[in-house]
Motif scaffolding. Structure first.
Motif, short mmCIF file in Angstrom:
data_model
loop_
_atom_site.label_atom_id
_atom_site.label_comp_id
_atom_site.label_asym_id
_atom_site.label_seq_id
_atom_site.Cartn_x
_atom_site.Cartn_y
_atom_site.Cartn_z
N LEU A 1 1.04 -1.06 -0.11
CA LEU A 1 -0.21 0.01 0.13
C LEU A 1 0.89 1.34 -0.04
CD1 LEU A 1 -3.12 -0.90 2.37
CD2 LEU A 1 -3.15 -0.11 -0.23
N PRO A 2 1.73 1.42 0.76
CA PRO A 2 2.62 2.62 0.91
C PRO A 2 3.61 2.98 -0.42
CG PRO A 2 3.60 1.02 2.59
CD PRO A 2 2.12 0.52 2.30
N VAL A 3 3.90 1.72 -1.05
CA VAL A 3 4.66 1.96 -2.11
C VAL A 3 3.84 2.11 -3.45
CG1 VAL A 3 6.02 0.36 -3.76
CG2 VAL A 3 6.58 0.31 -1.28
N LEU A 4 2.64 1.58 -3.54
CA LEU A 4 1.89 1.88 -4.35
C LEU A 4 0.81 2.87 -4.99
CD1 LEU A 4 1.28 -2.00 -5.68
CD2 LEU A 4 2.99 -0.55 -6.70
N ARG A 5 0.51 3.13 -3.62
CA ARG A 5 -0.79 4.26 -3.50
C ARG A 5 -0.68 5.48 -4.44
NH1 ARG A 5 -0.58 4.55 2.62
NH2 ARG A 5 -2.37 3.26 2.22
N HIS A 6 0.62 6.07 -4.30
CA HIS A 6 1.15 7.37 -4.85
C HIS A 6 1.56 7.17 -6.41
CE1 HIS A 6 4.62 6.08 -2.92
NE2 HIS A 6 5.31 7.21 -3.47
N ARG A 7 1.72 5.98 -6.77
CA ARG A 7 2.13 5.61 -8.21
C ARG A 7 0.99 5.26 -9.22
NH1 ARG A 7 6.75 4.22 -4.60
NH2 ARG A 7 8.41 5.42 -5.39
N ILE A 8 -0.16 4.96 -8.52
CA ILE A 8 -1.15 4.48 -9.51
C ILE A 8 -2.10 5.82 -9.88
CG2 ILE A 8 -3.32 3.15 -9.67
CD1 ILE A 8 -1.70 0.96 -7.97
N VAL A 9 -2.13 6.14 -10.96
CA VAL A 9 -3.11 7.23 -11.34
C VAL A 9 -4.53 6.59 -11.95
CG1 VAL A 9 -3.22 9.31 -12.88
CG2 VAL A 9 -1.14 8.50 -12.26
N THR A 10 -5.36 7.04 -11.20
CA THR A 10 -6.85 6.71 -11.39
C THR A 10 -7.61 7.43 -12.47
OG1 THR A 10 -7.80 7.90 -9.53
CG2 THR A 10 -7.10 5.24 -9.26
N ASN A 11 -8.72 6.87 -13.06
CA ASN A 11 -9.27 7.67 -14.17
C ASN A 11 -10.59 8.26 -13.88
OD1 ASN A 11 -11.02 5.54 -14.08
ND2 ASN A 11 -10.11 4.52 -15.73
N PHE A 12 -11.24 9.18 -14.81
CA PHE A 12 -12.64 9.60 -14.24
C PHE A 12 -13.62 8.69 -13.56
CE2 PHE A 12 -16.84 10.96 -15.50
CZ PHE A 12 -16.86 12.29 -14.48
N ASN A 13 -13.69 7.28 -14.40
CA ASN A 13 -14.61 6.34 -13.91
C ASN A 13 -14.33 6.18 -12.15
OD1 ASN A 13 -15.48 6.15 -16.33
ND2 ASN A 13 -14.25 4.49 -16.84
N ALA A 14 -13.27 5.98 -11.76
CA ALA A 14 -12.75 5.86 -10.45
C ALA A 14 -13.46 7.04 -9.68
CB ALA A 14 -11.27 5.76 -10.15
N GLU A 15 -13.17 8.22 -9.93
CA GLU A 15 -13.59 9.35 -9.44
C GLU A 15 -15.20 9.40 -9.19
OE1 GLU A 15 -13.19 14.30 -9.38
OE2 GLU A 15 -11.98 13.03 -10.44
N ALA A 16 -15.72 9.06 -10.40
CA ALA A 16 -17.13 9.17 -10.50
C ALA A 16 -17.74 8.07 -9.28
CB ALA A 16 -17.58 9.08 -11.83
N GLU A 17 -17.28 6.96 -9.61
CA GLU A 17 -17.63 5.90 -8.73
C GLU A 17 -17.33 5.84 -7.06
OE1 GLU A 17 -18.22 2.14 -10.62
OE2 GLU A 17 -18.40 3.04 -12.39
N GLY A 18 -16.45 6.52 -6.88
CA GLY A 18 -15.73 6.78 -5.69
C GLY A 18 -14.76 5.51 -5.20
N VAL A 19 -14.20 4.96 -6.32
CA VAL A 19 -13.16 4.00 -6.04
C VAL A 19 -11.74 4.21 -5.78
CG1 VAL A 19 -12.17 2.02 -6.99
CG2 VAL A 19 -14.51 2.34 -7.74
N SER A 20 -11.14 4.00 -4.54
CA SER A 20 -10.16 4.83 -4.22
C SER A 20 -8.70 3.80 -4.61
CB SER A 20 -9.78 5.03 -2.86
OG SER A 20 -9.90 3.38 -2.04
#
Length: 326
Positions: free
Chosen positions: A293-312
């Motif tokens: 989690l601490p290694v990957l959470r700032h290296r993965i860029v989510t798209n608009f779908n994730a923001e729209a559906e509230g997926v972290s």
């Protein structure tokens, strides 16, 4: 002294460090462990948490228990690169009457540097610190000055107020080994915090390890052997974060860009450091999962779908780890 003996000595020292830190910091045991893993893996940390969670106190206590020099820089919109790295001043030679330039070192010349609210300063100033993090030196007027070793940067961000901030670009976020999220204490922990911090005298911590011992332990971490299947697990996990090569439905639906090769390196180094500080001769897949989690959470860029559906991002990473277990 053999590597096995050094591992035992390191494990005993780390246990004492934890005990000293726990005299001042109530709870946050996972955060303390991850800070120590990052330090001994020669990484840097980004801490995200609301104000008042004792981020500064935690870092200062860590520095005191390890007998390391500590400096804090409060990042503001008017902070200049020279305010961090140092600047040249004109100096009069009273004997000859001549003027000459002298470099005055900035707060970055410390073993542990706290960059408080790093996203409140413009990119030019952010870049000055990030260059020092990468190169472990500062160049001024053609002269290169080495930073003290060990060199450990902990930058903080406030997740609440985003107005007037300069978010770190993904390429600069990638320089940080860990992205740590500090949460609120539990009711019991907050009771202890209030009781201990409202007394007349505050608890002092004892010094456990010095710079030379830490440098030797950092070299030891690099020598820790690791099984090929553990390395393969780390690389497969990182490759699974990339939509073009992933068979995970959440990644394909919600991720725009996955993690790069540096994530694989940090997963392996983090696993080695975690094994070393607990006195184990080689890391396991469980150690890789513990730092995922601490290694990957700032290296993965989510798209608009994730923001729209509230997926972290954390939900996506958890899905990946669960999928790898099957």
């Amino acid at each position: 002294m053999t590597d096995t003996e050094q591992l035992k000595q390191l494990s005993a020292g780390i246990q004492t460090v934890r005990e000293e830190i726990s005299k001042v910091i109530i709870g946050q045991t996972d955060i303390v462990e991850q800070l120590l893993v990052s330090l001994f893996a020669r990484g840097h940390c980004l801490l995200v948490g609301v104000p008042g969670l004792a981020k500064t106190l935690l870092i200062r206590t860590l520095a005191n228990s390890l007998d390391l020099s500590f400096s804090r820089v409060q990042f503001t919109p008017d902070l200049m690169p020279g305010d961090i790295t140092g600047t040249e001043v004109i100096e009069d030679n009273r004997t000859t009457g001549q003027k000459s330039f002298r470099f005055v070192k900035g707060p970055v010349f410390a073993n542990i540097v706290l960059a408080d609210e790093i996203n409140r300063t413009p990119p030019k100033t952010q870049a000055a610190l990030l260059e020092a993090m990468q190169e472990h030196n500062v160049t001024a007027a053609g002269t290169t000055y080495k930073l003290p070793e060990p060199f450990f940067v902990l930058a903080t961000q406030n997740p609440i107020e985003q107005e007037g901030t300069y978010p770190l670009p993904e390429a600069q976020l990638d320089r940080f080994m860990f992205n740590l999220l500090l949460d609120y204490p539990s009711f019991t922990e907050e009771l202890q915090i209030v009781r201990s911090t409202t007394l007349e005298s505050l608890t002092q911590v004892s010094t456990v390890m010095g710079a030379d011992q830490i440098l030797a332990s950092q070299n030891l971490v690099r020598r820790v052997p690791i099984a090929e299947n553990v390395v393969e697990y780390a690389v497969k996990l990182v490759q699974a974060t990339r939509p073009s090569t992933s068979d995970n439905a959440m990644v394909r639906d919600f991720v725009a860009y996955g993690a790069g090769p540096r994530a694989s390196q940090y997963l392996v180094l983090g696993a080695k450091a975690r094994a070393a500080i607990t006195g184990r001769p080689t890391p396991e897949i469980a150690d890789v999962i513990a730092v995922t989690l601490p290694v990957l959470r700032h290296r993965i860029v989510t798209n608009f779908n994730a923001e729209a559906e509230g997926v972290s991002v954390d939900t996506i990473i958890s899905s990946l780890v669960a999928g790898m277990a099957r």
